[in-house]
Scaffold this active site. Structure first.
Site, PDB file in Angstrom:
ATOM      1  N   ASP A  92     -53.849  22.895 -17.892  1.00  0.00           N
ATOM      2  CA  ASP A  92     -53.629  23.492 -19.445  1.00  0.00           C
ATOM      3  C   ASP A  92     -53.308  22.683 -20.317  1.00  0.00           C
ATOM      4  O   ASP A  92     -52.867  22.932 -21.557  1.00  0.00           O
ATOM      5  CB  ASP A  92     -52.642  24.665 -19.103  1.00  0.00           C
ATOM      6  N   GLU A 150     -56.516  24.050 -10.557  1.00  0.00           N
ATOM      7  CA  GLU A 150     -55.417  25.082 -11.012  1.00  0.00           C
ATOM      8  C   GLU A 150     -55.891  26.090 -12.049  1.00  0.00           C
ATOM      9  O   GLU A 150     -55.443  26.264 -13.356  1.00  0.00           O
ATOM     10  CB  GLU A 150     -54.058  24.303 -11.748  1.00  0.00           C
ATOM     11  N   GLU A 199     -50.982  26.084 -24.201  1.00  0.00           N
ATOM     12  CA  GLU A 199     -51.465  26.039 -22.936  1.00  0.00           C
ATOM     13  C   GLU A 199     -52.077  27.181 -22.482  1.00  0.00           C
ATOM     14  O   GLU A 199     -53.117  27.124 -21.909  1.00  0.00           O
ATOM     15  CB  GLU A 199     -50.228  25.734 -21.778  1.00  0.00           C
ATOM     16  N   HIS A 201     -38.962  21.108 -22.408  1.00  0.00           N
ATOM     17  CA  HIS A 201     -39.456  20.384 -23.312  1.00  0.00           C
ATOM     18  C   HIS A 201     -40.695  21.280 -24.056  1.00  0.00           C
ATOM     19  O   HIS A 201     -41.405  21.142 -24.987  1.00  0.00           O
ATOM     20  CB  HIS A 201     -40.484  19.431 -22.593  1.00  0.00           C
ATOM     21  N   ARG A 250     -42.697  23.914 -26.324  1.00  0.00           N
ATOM     22  CA  ARG A 250     -42.932  23.775 -27.756  1.00  0.00           C
ATOM     23  C   ARG A 250     -42.278  25.000 -28.094  1.00  0.00           C
ATOM     24  O   ARG A 250     -41.604  25.156 -29.128  1.00  0.00           O
ATOM     25  CB  ARG A 250     -44.588  24.097 -28.257  1.00  0.00           C
ATOM     26  N   HIS A 310     -37.150  14.562 -21.925  1.00  0.00           N
ATOM     27  CA  HIS A 310     -38.626  14.299 -22.230  1.00  0.00           C
ATOM     28  C   HIS A 310     -38.875  13.279 -23.380  1.00  0.00           C
ATOM     29  O   HIS A 310     -37.761  13.343 -24.316  1.00  0.00           O
ATOM     30  CB  HIS A 310     -38.965  15.452 -22.621  1.00  0.00           C
TER      31      HIS A 310
HETATM   32  C1  UD1 Z   1     -47.547  17.756 -23.242  1.00  0.00           C
HETATM   33  C2  UD1 Z   1     -48.858  19.210 -23.027  1.00  0.00           C
HETATM   34  C3  UD1 Z   1     -47.954  20.311 -22.231  1.00  0.00           C
HETATM   35  C4  UD1 Z   1     -47.079  19.778 -21.085  1.00  0.00           C
HETATM   36  C5  UD1 Z   1     -46.382  18.355 -21.473  1.00  0.00           C
HETATM   37  C6  UD1 Z   1     -45.741  17.828 -20.135  1.00  0.00           C
HETATM   38  C7  UD1 Z   1     -50.607  19.543 -24.576  1.00  0.00           C
HETATM   39  C8  UD1 Z   1     -50.724  19.956 -25.818  1.00  0.00           C
HETATM   40  N1  UD1 Z   1     -49.098  19.682 -24.394  1.00  0.00           N
HETATM   41  O1  UD1 Z   1     -46.634  18.212 -24.213  1.00  0.00           O
HETATM   42  O2  UD1 Z   1     -48.673  21.246 -21.795  1.00  0.00           O
HETATM   43  O3  UD1 Z   1     -46.423  20.766 -20.616  1.00  0.00           O
HETATM   44  O4  UD1 Z   1     -47.213  17.544 -22.001  1.00  0.00           O
HETATM   45  O5  UD1 Z   1     -44.955  16.965 -20.438  1.00  0.00           O
HETATM   46  O6  UD1 Z   1     -51.365  19.009 -23.814  1.00  0.00           O
HETATM   47  N2  UD1 Z   1     -44.100  10.918 -26.005  1.00  0.00           N
HETATM   48  C9  UD1 Z   1     -43.832   9.764 -25.713  1.00  0.00           C
HETATM   49  N3  UD1 Z   1     -44.249   9.046 -24.720  1.00  0.00           N
HETATM   50  C10 UD1 Z   1     -44.672   9.813 -23.420  1.00  0.00           C
HETATM   51  C11 UD1 Z   1     -44.948  11.103 -23.586  1.00  0.00           C
HETATM   52  C12 UD1 Z   1     -44.890  11.725 -25.077  1.00  0.00           C
HETATM   53  O7  UD1 Z   1     -43.326   8.780 -26.486  1.00  0.00           O
HETATM   54  O8  UD1 Z   1     -44.948   9.321 -22.530  1.00  0.00           O
HETATM   55  C13 UD1 Z   1     -44.062  11.614 -27.368  1.00  0.00           C
HETATM   56  C14 UD1 Z   1     -44.853  11.215 -28.364  1.00  0.00           C
HETATM   57  O9  UD1 Z   1     -44.035  11.120 -29.676  1.00  0.00           O
HETATM   58  C15 UD1 Z   1     -45.916  12.279 -28.466  1.00  0.00           C
HETATM   59  C16 UD1 Z   1     -44.957  13.350 -28.210  1.00  0.00           C
HETATM   60  O10 UD1 Z   1     -43.944  12.986 -27.196  1.00  0.00           O
HETATM   61  O11 UD1 Z   1     -46.468  12.483 -29.755  1.00  0.00           O
HETATM   62  C17 UD1 Z   1     -45.679  14.895 -27.720  1.00  0.00           C
HETATM   63  O12 UD1 Z   1     -46.502  14.573 -26.592  1.00  0.00           O
HETATM   64  P1  UD1 Z   1     -47.640  15.658 -26.312  1.00  0.00           P
HETATM   65  O13 UD1 Z   1     -48.451  15.325 -25.278  1.00  0.00           O
HETATM   66  O14 UD1 Z   1     -48.204  15.871 -27.874  1.00  0.00           O
HETATM   67  O15 UD1 Z   1     -46.881  17.021 -26.108  1.00  0.00           O
HETATM   68  P2  UD1 Z   1     -45.726  17.180 -25.215  1.00  0.00           P
HETATM   69  O16 UD1 Z   1     -44.832  18.165 -25.601  1.00  0.00           O
HETATM   70  O17 UD1 Z   1     -45.428  16.123 -24.264  1.00  0.00           O
HETATM   71  N1  UDP Z   2     -41.373  15.107 -13.470  1.00  0.00           N
HETATM   72  C1  UDP Z   2     -40.976  14.009 -13.346  1.00  0.00           C
HETATM   73  N2  UDP Z   2     -39.958  13.567 -14.055  1.00  0.00           N
HETATM   74  C2  UDP Z   2     -39.262  14.278 -14.769  1.00  0.00           C
HETATM   75  C3  UDP Z   2     -39.526  15.397 -15.145  1.00  0.00           C
HETATM   76  C4  UDP Z   2     -40.704  15.819 -14.367  1.00  0.00           C
HETATM   77  O1  UDP Z   2     -41.679  13.081 -12.527  1.00  0.00           O
HETATM   78  O2  UDP Z   2     -38.443  13.370 -15.532  1.00  0.00           O
HETATM   79  C5  UDP Z   2     -42.553  15.615 -12.651  1.00  0.00           C
HETATM   80  C6  UDP Z   2     -42.315  16.971 -12.123  1.00  0.00           C
HETATM   81  O3  UDP Z   2     -41.875  16.801 -10.811  1.00  0.00           O
HETATM   82  C7  UDP Z   2     -43.432  17.814 -12.301  1.00  0.00           C
HETATM   83  C8  UDP Z   2     -44.168  17.371 -13.375  1.00  0.00           C
HETATM   84  O4  UDP Z   2     -43.550  15.987 -13.733  1.00  0.00           O
HETATM   85  O5  UDP Z   2     -44.402  17.405 -10.999  1.00  0.00           O
HETATM   86  C9  UDP Z   2     -43.894  18.286 -14.433  1.00  0.00           C
HETATM   87  O6  UDP Z   2     -44.102  17.833 -15.917  1.00  0.00           O
HETATM   88  P1  UDP Z   2     -43.812  18.775 -17.140  1.00  0.00           P
HETATM   89  O7  UDP Z   2     -42.293  19.475 -16.801  1.00  0.00           O
HETATM   90  O8  UDP Z   2     -43.475  17.267 -18.077  1.00  0.00           O
HETATM   91  O9  UDP Z   2     -44.714  19.466 -17.680  1.00  0.00           O
HETATM   92  P2  UDP Z   2     -45.230  20.925 -17.120  1.00  0.00           P
HETATM   93  O10 UDP Z   2     -45.469  21.020 -15.790  1.00  0.00           O
HETATM   94  O11 UDP Z   2     -44.366  21.996 -18.010  1.00  0.00           O
HETATM   95  O12 UDP Z   2     -46.594  21.154 -17.909  1.00  0.00           O
END
Ligand code: UD1
Ligand code: UDP
Length: 378
Positions: free
Chosen positions: A104, A126, A140, A216, A218, A249
């Site tokens: 998602d 999924e 999502e 993490h 939103r 995160h």
């Molecule tokens: C995204 C997904 C969410 C998922 C989450 C898992 C969307 C819209 N959201 O949300 O469904 O649950 O990932 O973690 O697809 N950033 C870094 N380094 C990284 C990752 C993120 O710096 O490795 C920072 C950046 O500033 C980035 C921000 O996090 O702009 C947000 O990342 P983004 O993918 O937009 O949203 P998540 O909240 O991570």
């Molecule tokens: N995970 C990881 N390191 C972390 C936190 C989560 O490897 O510090 C793994 C976790 O085991 C799971 C996946 O990342 O498989 C979940 O990711 P996240 O919680 O970011 O996203 P969501 O599942 O909520 O979309």
């Protein structure tokens, strides 16, 4: 889709964030086992940067294309437009027979949209998870619904997710219950012991009194995240022998709240997100898990760990129904009360801690491949 073909089916797998890459990894690895029948091309959007690299490293995956789209504090529109332009070019070049993406995230939805624009069939891994609330989780719920509208093959993890799709009018013959690939990923690395490099984490894990926390979503940005931090402080004040380990995160919006709230706390260990293998072993070592994560909500019950879900809705009711997960939201008193029950009432703890796994048997990726194979090559 063509049947009885003699050339390998060209499959473009797309992922881009930590969770969709964890859950696509077993599928990618399975497809790679059949090079005579499947030609696998892996494209990552780079929606996440460091957290994506961690998963690619953990599963030894090397992308054929990396769109590298992430920017700091990116907006949903930025992710979508950059990913769409990039995947448009990739599909143009690769000319796949099938595009696959998982879950998602915005990467997932955009992968399905890009496939549609090229009239390439799309398989959704999924499929069928629903809260039936357009804005929760945001974005999502709409990402997976929109992906489902486009998808030609729906790999539903459970019977319940299959039923969600049928209720929406998806044809029965294109929905397959496969189990969730997260269980494949989990079982591939959960066995055995792990030596944590971080001494504080090791001590917390060995004490048997470690609470693992991730947050993490939103919906939880800002005040709810602050409330989660307040609840953590109260839980620790009441339970002087417990420690909280909190992998924070990478999102700066999360960090802006969590670090000021918790970095001075003695028994809160704030760490950079660990790679998948150490993280799974942190779940294994935890006494309880507090999380708003989708994936962790599936992994913790599978490892027999009670999980309090810091959300008001869940698209994963199976864990709640099985008794190993409880929706507690982000109200401070509710979190503290529910955590206290688990930390002090052994009967309540045992009732939740029985290892139950409603999400699959670790063979989801094999099933997904067999379904694709039978449709394209049989
Ligand atoms: C995204 C997904 C969410 C998922 C989450 C898992 C969307 C819209 N959201 O949300 O469904 O649950 O990932 O973690 O697809 N950033 C870094 N380094 C990284 C990752 C993120 O710096 O490795 C920072 C950046 O500033 C980035 C921000 O996090 O702009 C947000 O990342 P983004 O993918 O937009 O949203 P998540 O909240 O991570
Ligand atoms: N995970 C990881 N390191 C972390 C936190 C989560 O490897 O510090 C793994 C976790 O085991 C799971 C996946 O990342 O498989 C979940 O990711 P996240 O919680 O970011 O996203 P969501 O599942 O909520 O979309």
């Amino acid at each position: 889709m063509s049947n009885n073909r003699t050339t390998p089916i060209k499959i473009l797998a797309v992922c881009g964030t930590r969770p969709d890459t964890v859950k696509m990894a077993p599928v990618v690895l399975e497809l790679k086992k059949h090079p005579q029948e499947a030609e696998l091309v892996l494209a990552v959007t780079g929606q996440h940067r460091e957290m994506l690299e961690q998963v690619l490293h953990a599963f030894k995956l090397q992308p054929d294309f990396d769109l590298n789209i992430m920017s700091a504090r990116q907006t949903l529109a930025q992710i979508s437009t950059r990913a769409l332009e990039g995947l448009d070019r990739v599909i143009d070049e690769v000319k796949p027979d099938l595009v696959l993406a998982q879950g998602d995230t915005s990467t997932t939805f955009i992968a399905s949209l890009a496939a549609f624009y090229h009239k390439v069939p799309f398989g959704h891994v999924e499929a069928g998870l629903r809260t039936d609330n357009k804005y929760n989780p945001f974005p999502e719920e709409m990402n997976r619904r929109l992906t489902g509208v486009i998808a030609d093959l729906h790999f539903a993890p459970t019977e319940q997710s299959r039923m969600n799709l049928l209720k929406e009018g998806v044809r029965d013959d294109v929905v397959f219950v496969t189990g969730n690939t997260v269980i494949d990923a989990l079982l591939s690395i959960a066995a055995g012991d792990y030596h944590f490099d971080d001494e504080r984490v090791r001590a917390a894990a060995e004490s048997g009194k470690m609470i693992l926390l991730t947050a993490h979503r939103r919906e939880n940005w800002g005040d709810p995240m602050r409330d989660i931090c307040t609840a953590v402080k109260r839980i620790l004040a009441r339970n002087p022998d417990f420690t909280v380990v909190f992998p924070v995160h990478k999102n700066p919006i999360v960090r802006d709240v969590v670090f000021p709230e918790l970095q001075a706390e003695q028994r809160v260990i704030l760490i950079e997100p660990p790679e998948y293998v150490p993280f799974v072993h942190m779940i294994k070592s935890a006494y309880i898990v507090l999380t708003d994560s989708g994936g962790v909500q599936e992994e913790a019950p599978s490892l027999g760990k009670p999980v309090l879900v810091l959300r008001t809705t869940t698209e994963r009711p199976e864990g709640v129904d099985a008794g190993s997960a409880k929706l507690v939201g982000t109200d401070v008193n509710t979190i503290v009360t529910e955590a206290q029950k688990l930390l002090t009432d052994s009967a309540a703890y045992s009732a939740m801690a029985e290892a139950k796994n409603p999400y699959g048997d670790g063979h989801a990726a094999e099933r997904i491949w067999e379904i694709i194979r039978s449709r394209y090559l049989a």
